[in-house]
Design a protein around this motif. Structure first.
Motif, PDB file in Angstrom:
ATOM      1  N   HIS A 155       0.748  -1.009  -0.022  1.00 40.52           N
ATOM      2  CA  HIS A 155      -0.032  -0.133   0.123  1.00 40.52           C
ATOM      3  C   HIS A 155       1.061   1.405   0.025  1.00 40.52           C
ATOM      4  N   PRO A 156       0.430   2.284  -0.837  1.00 39.11           N
ATOM      5  CA  PRO A 156       1.228   3.653  -0.925  1.00 39.11           C
ATOM      6  C   PRO A 156       1.412   4.106   0.469  1.00 39.11           C
ATOM      7  N   LEU A 157       0.607   3.896   1.584  1.00 36.30           N
ATOM      8  CA  LEU A 157       1.167   4.486   2.887  1.00 36.30           C
ATOM      9  C   LEU A 157       1.633   3.410   3.762  1.00 36.30           C
ATOM     10  N   GLY A 158       1.907   2.368   3.275  1.00 34.74           N
ATOM     11  CA  GLY A 158       2.490   1.158   4.163  1.00 34.74           C
ATOM     12  C   GLY A 158       1.628   0.413   5.000  1.00 34.74           C
ATOM     13  N   LEU A 159       0.448   0.471   4.738  1.00 41.20           N
ATOM     14  CA  LEU A 159      -0.474  -0.082   5.538  1.00 41.20           C
ATOM     15  C   LEU A 159      -0.535  -1.688   5.577  1.00 41.20           C
ATOM     16  N   PRO A 160      -0.493  -2.332   6.669  1.00 38.44           N
ATOM     17  CA  PRO A 160      -0.370  -3.880   6.632  1.00 38.44           C
ATOM     18  C   PRO A 160      -1.658  -4.550   6.251  1.00 38.44           C
ATOM     19  N   HIS A 161      -1.584  -5.871   6.001  1.00 43.78           N
ATOM     20  CA  HIS A 161      -2.576  -6.798   5.744  1.00 43.78           C
ATOM     21  C   HIS A 161      -3.647  -6.122   4.790  1.00 43.78           C
TER      22      HIS A 161
ATOM     23  N   TYR B  85     -14.005  -1.206   4.589  1.00 43.02           N
ATOM     24  CA  TYR B  85     -13.020  -0.261   4.205  1.00 43.02           C
ATOM     25  C   TYR B  85     -11.715  -0.887   4.452  1.00 43.02           C
ATOM     26  N   ASP B  86     -11.055  -1.136   3.657  1.00 43.43           N
ATOM     27  CA  ASP B  86      -9.904  -1.934   3.724  1.00 43.43           C
ATOM     28  C   ASP B  86      -8.697  -1.302   4.694  1.00 43.43           C
ATOM     29  N   GLU B  87      -8.593  -0.031   4.170  1.00 46.09           N
ATOM     30  CA  GLU B  87      -7.632   0.660   4.968  1.00 46.09           C
ATOM     31  C   GLU B  87      -7.961   1.237   6.336  1.00 46.09           C
ATOM     32  N   SER B  88      -9.082   1.420   6.672  1.00 45.53           N
ATOM     33  CA  SER B  88      -9.831   1.623   7.802  1.00 45.53           C
ATOM     34  C   SER B  88      -9.184   2.769   8.758  1.00 45.53           C
ATOM     35  N   TRP B  89      -9.156   2.806   9.755  1.00 50.28           N
ATOM     36  CA  TRP B  89      -8.550   4.081  10.550  1.00 50.28           C
ATOM     37  C   TRP B  89      -7.151   4.439  10.071  1.00 50.28           C
ATOM     38  N   MET B  90      -6.286   3.652  10.036  1.00 51.17           N
ATOM     39  CA  MET B  90      -4.894   3.885   9.790  1.00 51.17           C
ATOM     40  C   MET B  90      -4.938   4.548   8.439  1.00 51.17           C
ATOM     41  N   GLY B  91      -5.554   4.208   7.462  1.00 52.25           N
ATOM     42  CA  GLY B  91      -5.536   4.907   6.245  1.00 52.25           C
ATOM     43  C   GLY B  91      -6.313   6.191   6.112  1.00 52.25           C
ATOM     44  N   TYR B  92      -7.301   6.271   6.999  1.00 51.26           N
ATOM     45  CA  TYR B  92      -8.171   7.531   6.799  1.00 51.26           C
ATOM     46  C   TYR B  92      -7.283   8.592   7.541  1.00 51.26           C
ATOM     47  N   ALA B  93      -6.782   8.283   9.003  1.00 50.10           N
ATOM     48  CA  ALA B  93      -6.492   9.220   9.913  1.00 50.10           C
ATOM     49  C   ALA B  93      -5.252   9.670   9.436  1.00 50.10           C
ATOM     50  N   ALA B  94      -4.428   8.837   8.697  1.00 50.33           N
ATOM     51  CA  ALA B  94      -3.094   9.308   8.283  1.00 50.33           C
ATOM     52  C   ALA B  94      -3.126  10.398   7.331  1.00 50.33           C
ATOM     53  N   ARG B  95      -4.158  10.570   6.447  1.00 49.44           N
ATOM     54  CA  ARG B  95      -4.181  11.572   5.572  1.00 49.44           C
ATOM     55  C   ARG B  95      -4.527  12.980   6.111  1.00 49.44           C
ATOM     56  N   LYS B  96      -3.716  14.035   5.990  1.00 50.12           N
ATOM     57  CA  LYS B  96      -4.099  15.310   6.837  1.00 50.12           C
ATOM     58  C   LYS B  96      -5.393  15.686   6.308  1.00 50.12           C
ATOM     59  N   SER B  97      -5.865  15.659   5.082  1.00 47.58           N
ATOM     60  CA  SER B  97      -6.955  16.051   4.654  1.00 47.58           C
ATOM     61  C   SER B  97      -8.349  15.686   5.250  1.00 47.58           C
ATOM     62  N   SER B  98      -7.954  14.466   5.797  1.00 48.15           N
ATOM     63  CA  SER B  98      -9.487  13.779   6.250  1.00 48.15           C
ATOM     64  C   SER B  98     -10.071  14.763   7.611  1.00 48.15           C
TER      65      SER B  98
END
Length: 306
Positions: A64-70, A286-299
């Motif tokens: 994943h571009p953000l390095g998210l696991p599994h 939502y596969d990314e879940s909170w790790m993907g959502y909260a990691a983006r500054k625009s969220s």
């Protein structure tokens, strides 16, 4: 009123224990938070169901571009993993974990998203299996296995939600019929923002989502030195949904409202997904879940209970 019943994706150890060895493949899909001192692959090598194989959720995954696991694997990664475990399209797979019910639903979601027909979760996992006095293997595994998984399966993209879809959906009010209803499996204080995330990201939740901690869908069993979880009965699952959703529950339980499940990293979201399946309700993750959502500054991040 709940949706029409469908065949359960859960199976009890007592039933599996009557099956002929070789008529199915047990698959250990145990996973622990990285802060845990337990090592699932090492535990598998020490003790497991007879003829079991190990499905590594962190390794059978896409980059994943953000390095998210599994994150969900691509088609070839999934097929290659199953071939290396001696699993083909006709294999009945019984997925389990050492918590009872925790990470095995994520493995089941993966198998089903790729269209594998014969896949079930062992309700109570390895601890419940042992409690029934059923046999375990303690000798080194007999790997390597090999099989052919052809044709290469295709991921059903309709059961996965992207960040962009979640942002668009969050603009609608909870009771809007134009939106998908979002259920968050994390502990409630993480959802409200009262306690920090176990990762270096803000706490809180996606606007207009509901808090449905995965623990409320499970029954805890404490038997001496053995502790494990099982999924609640359908009747209790329905009540748990009603307790959280209130007036929105009827539409959800009737299958009239699309559902998306989310959590910290996409793992326990699958527990809600499985609970809904047991009630005859389809859902996406939502596969990314909170790790993907909260990691983006625009969220946009909501806190509190709304």
């Amino acid at each position: 009123m709940s949706s029409p019943a469908r065949e359960s994706l859960l199976i009890n150890p007592e039933e599996v224990g009557t099956w002929a060895l070789g008529s199915y493949v047990p698959v250990d899909a145990s996973w622990f938070m990285h802060a845990a001192i337990r090592r699932p692959k090492e535990e598998f090598e020490v003790k497991r169901l007879p003829n079991a194989r190990f499905f590594d959720l962190d390794k059978v995954a896409s980059q994943h571009p953000l390095g998210l696991p599994h994150m969900m694997p691509d088609n070839h990664t999934f097929a290659d993993a199953l071939e290396s475990l001696g699993i083909d399209r006709g294999t009945t797979v019984v997925l389990y974990d050492t918590h009872g019910v925790f990470s095995s639903p994520r493995a089941l979601f993966t198998f089903k998203a790729f269209g594998h027909p014969g896949a079930l979760v062992l309700n109570g996992g390895l601890p419940a299996w042992e409690e029934q006095g059923l046999p375990v293997e303690t000798e080194p595994p007999s790997a390597p296995w090999k099989s052919s998984y052809k044709p290469v399966p295709q991921l059903d993209a309709s059961v996965i939600r992207s960040y962009e879809q979640m942002v668009d959906n969050s603009q609608y009010e909870r009771d809007s019929k134009a939106s998908e209803l979002v259920l968050d499996a994390r502990a409630h204080p993480r959802y409200t923002g009262e306690t920090p995330e176990p990762r270096d990201i803000p706490s809180g939740h996606i606007p207009n989502s509901f808090s449905l901690p995965f623990s409320t869908l499970l029954e805890q069993h404490d038997k001496g030195d053995r502790s494990y979880t099982t999924m609640l009965s359908p009747e209790k699952l329905e009540q748990a949904i009603r307790d959280v959703l209130g007036p929105s529950a009827d539409a959800v339980l009737a299958g009239q409202r699309p559902i998306v499940t989310t959590c910290g990293s996409g793992m326990t979201a699958a527990i809600i997904w499985l609970a809904l399946q047991e009630l005859g309700i389809d859902a996406s993750v939502y596969d990314e879940s909170w790790m993907g959502y909260a990691a983006r500054k625009s969220s946009k991040i909501a806190t509190g209970d709304e």
